[in-house]
Structure formats: structure tokens, C-alpha cells
Design a protein around this motif. Sequence first.
Motif, short mmCIF file in Angstrom:
data_model
loop_
_atom_site.label_atom_id
_atom_site.label_comp_id
_atom_site.label_asym_id
_atom_site.label_seq_id
_atom_site.Cartn_x
_atom_site.Cartn_y
_atom_site.Cartn_z
N GLU A 196 -16.26 -0.13 -18.66
CA GLU A 196 -14.92 -0.71 -18.47
C GLU A 196 -14.93 -1.75 -17.35
OE1 GLU A 196 -10.29 0.78 -17.77
OE2 GLU A 196 -11.89 2.24 -18.20
N ILE A 197 -14.17 -2.82 -17.55
CA ILE A 197 -14.11 -3.89 -16.56
C ILE A 197 -13.08 -3.56 -15.51
CG2 ILE A 197 -13.73 -6.36 -16.21
CD1 ILE A 197 -14.46 -6.78 -19.15
N LEU A 198 -13.46 -3.69 -14.24
CA LEU A 198 -12.52 -3.44 -13.15
C LEU A 198 -11.54 -4.60 -13.00
CD1 LEU A 198 -14.59 -1.21 -12.45
CD2 LEU A 198 -14.32 -1.83 -10.04
N PRO A 199 -10.38 -4.34 -12.42
CA PRO A 199 -9.47 -5.44 -12.10
C PRO A 199 -10.16 -6.43 -11.18
CG PRO A 199 -8.35 -3.31 -11.88
CD PRO A 199 -9.81 -3.01 -12.08
N ASN A 200 -9.64 -7.65 -11.12
CA ASN A 200 -10.28 -8.65 -10.28
C ASN A 200 -10.10 -8.32 -8.80
OD1 ASN A 200 -7.72 -9.67 -9.39
ND2 ASN A 200 -7.58 -10.91 -11.25
N GLU A 201 -10.82 -9.05 -7.95
CA GLU A 201 -10.83 -8.75 -6.53
C GLU A 201 -9.44 -8.86 -5.91
OE1 GLU A 201 -13.68 -11.09 -4.47
OE2 GLU A 201 -15.42 -10.07 -5.34
N ARG A 202 -8.67 -9.84 -6.34
CA ARG A 202 -7.32 -10.01 -5.78
C ARG A 202 -6.47 -8.78 -6.05
NH1 ARG A 202 -2.84 -11.35 -8.08
NH2 ARG A 202 -3.91 -12.03 -9.99
N GLU A 203 -6.53 -8.27 -7.27
CA GLU A 203 -5.73 -7.10 -7.63
C GLU A 203 -6.21 -5.85 -6.88
OE1 GLU A 203 -6.13 -6.91 -11.81
OE2 GLU A 203 -4.69 -8.51 -12.21
N LEU A 204 -7.53 -5.68 -6.79
CA LEU A 204 -8.05 -4.51 -6.08
C LEU A 204 -7.73 -4.56 -4.59
CD1 LEU A 204 -11.57 -4.06 -7.75
CD2 LEU A 204 -9.59 -2.54 -7.97
N ALA A 205 -7.88 -5.74 -4.00
CA ALA A 205 -7.56 -5.87 -2.57
C ALA A 205 -6.10 -5.56 -2.31
CB ALA A 205 -7.91 -7.28 -2.10
N ALA A 206 -5.22 -5.99 -3.19
CA ALA A 206 -3.79 -5.71 -3.04
C ALA A 206 -3.50 -4.22 -3.20
CB ALA A 206 -2.99 -6.52 -4.05
N ARG A 207 -4.15 -3.60 -4.16
CA ARG A 207 -3.92 -2.16 -4.39
C ARG A 207 -4.28 -1.34 -3.17
NH1 ARG A 207 -6.94 1.89 -8.79
NH2 ARG A 207 -6.32 3.82 -7.73
N PHE A 208 -5.43 -1.65 -2.54
CA PHE A 208 -5.90 -0.84 -1.43
C PHE A 208 -5.50 -1.40 -0.06
CE2 PHE A 208 -8.80 0.19 -4.94
CZ PHE A 208 -8.60 1.57 -4.98
N GLY A 209 -4.82 -2.52 -0.05
CA GLY A 209 -4.33 -3.07 1.20
C GLY A 209 -5.42 -3.51 2.15
N VAL A 210 -6.48 -4.12 1.62
CA VAL A 210 -7.59 -4.57 2.45
C VAL A 210 -7.86 -6.05 2.19
CG1 VAL A 210 -8.66 -2.30 2.50
CG2 VAL A 210 -9.31 -3.94 0.70
N ALA A 211 -8.61 -6.64 3.11
CA ALA A 211 -9.03 -8.02 2.90
C ALA A 211 -10.08 -8.06 1.81
CB ALA A 211 -9.59 -8.60 4.20
N ARG A 212 -10.19 -9.20 1.15
CA ARG A 212 -11.17 -9.31 0.07
C ARG A 212 -12.60 -9.19 0.59
NH1 ARG A 212 -9.05 -14.04 -3.96
NH2 ARG A 212 -10.97 -13.44 -5.07
N ALA A 213 -12.82 -9.59 1.84
CA ALA A 213 -14.17 -9.44 2.42
C ALA A 213 -14.54 -7.96 2.53
CB ALA A 213 -14.22 -10.10 3.79
N THR A 214 -13.57 -7.13 2.93
CA THR A 214 -13.81 -5.68 3.01
C THR A 214 -14.08 -5.12 1.62
OG1 THR A 214 -12.37 -5.49 4.95
CG2 THR A 214 -12.83 -3.47 3.71
N LEU A 215 -13.30 -5.57 0.65
CA LEU A 215 -13.48 -5.10 -0.72
C LEU A 215 -14.88 -5.47 -1.23
CD1 LEU A 215 -12.29 -3.94 -3.38
CD2 LEU A 215 -11.63 -6.29 -3.94
#
Length: 248
Positions: A33-52
Motif C-alpha cells: 500500500e502507498i503511504l500518504p505524501n510527506e506533506r500529509e504525514l507531516a501534518a498528521r503527526f505535527g512534525v517538520a518534513r525534515a523530521t518525517l
Amino acid sequence: MGTTRLETVPEPKYRHLKTVLSEALDSEFAVGEILPNERELAARFGVARATLRQALEQLELEGRLQRRRGVGTTVAPPRVGVDVNPVRHSWPGAPGDAWQTEDCEETAPPAAVARTLGADTDGPVYAVHRVRMTHGQAVATETLYVPAASVPGMSGIETEAGAARGRAVLRELNRLELGGQERAVELGSARAEDARRLDRLPGAPVLVVTTRYLAAGGTAAVALSTYRADTCRLTFGDFAGASPLLAS
């Protein structure tokens, strides 16, 4: 799908995020299964994209995720166990062999293989190309080099080049009494052709397994198997009743 905030976590955020993501992979996503894109994942977990990205890179190194060109980040299938135990012996193509034969050609083997085969390379050498699949994805490729002297019955078999000829070579090879195997494993880099077949970039890390098949006091065949390093693990020991390659 809820939102998880990590601001109050004392340990490095990417490490805790990796744990949270790993739990989500187990409970919310299926293999492939394909994960959501980085922007969506970063928003979900409340972290910067670099941390993600740090967390995703760690999960990829552990074999939980795969980044596929033109597809995105997907959930990786279970790792394939590469059995390096020398106790069990069987010819390629024997019952229970999980490899699929794709092609066969007569060719000059690489210098290292030619040295291992020795005098048997004076005549033609068959190169049988095979692939190992799991969950619909290629996790390993193999070229099995078989001197014509090891399969004398091939001279009377009329088959076109391709998978059918490769299967005929394997059938003839299985007529020999296998005397033993010698196997070596090393870390390598994917060559262009192997990278293409394994959906990796050229130079990606791979496990290269060289197997020497012995019969009648000499080398009857040599196999060069290339495994994706991110989807495979080495296994040791004698597992009674198990197949030579174990799916974990």
C-alpha cells in the motif's frame, strides 16, 4: 484518521515518530500500500518534513518501507530469508524451488565463474536467468551457469531459447547426483540490469550469494544470486523440513 502530536516527547522526535509510524504500518496499512505524501504525514503527526524524512529513512533501512520510482513510499513485504546453511543440498529447479525461470542463453561466463568451473568451460556454457518473487515483487535475480558437460542430454533436446530451454537445462542438471554445495555471501552494489529487474537504482546495496554446486568430484554449476538488501535477511542453522529460502 486521527492526529498525533509529538511536541512533548523528550527523546528525539524522529525516533519516537519512527515507533509511531511502525505501529501505524502494522494496524492501518497492507503490504504494497502507498503511504500518504510527506506533506500529509507531516501534518498528521505535527512534525517538520525534515523530521518525517529521518523517520522514513530509518524505516526504509529496517526494511519496513520501500521507496519506488514513479510510485512513492510503500509498505514493504516481509523480508526473505537467505539460507546460508551448507547442511541441506538440492539442485536448482528441484521440487519446492521458489525461483521462476525467465530465460536461457549460451554465453561466456564472467572470469571469476569461469575460473570456478575450470576445464568444463571449454565447451558451451548455459546461463539460466531466474527471478525470486514475493508479494508480486521481484526480491532477487539469479544467473545459473551450467557447462554443457554437466548436461550432456541437452544435445538431444530441441527447445527454443527462453524459459523452456532454461527449464530443460534444470531438468538435465537434476539427473546428476549432487555431491554438495559451497556458498559465499557478500554485500555488493546492483548492476544496471539487476537494478532494473529489482526496481532499484543502479548501485543500490544488494546481497550477492555465490553458490558452487559439486558433482562427480568437480564443479557442475555456479549460481550468482542478487538479493535486494532492503528485503532480505541471512538465516543460519538447520531448519528441518523447511525450504532452502524461507519467507519470514
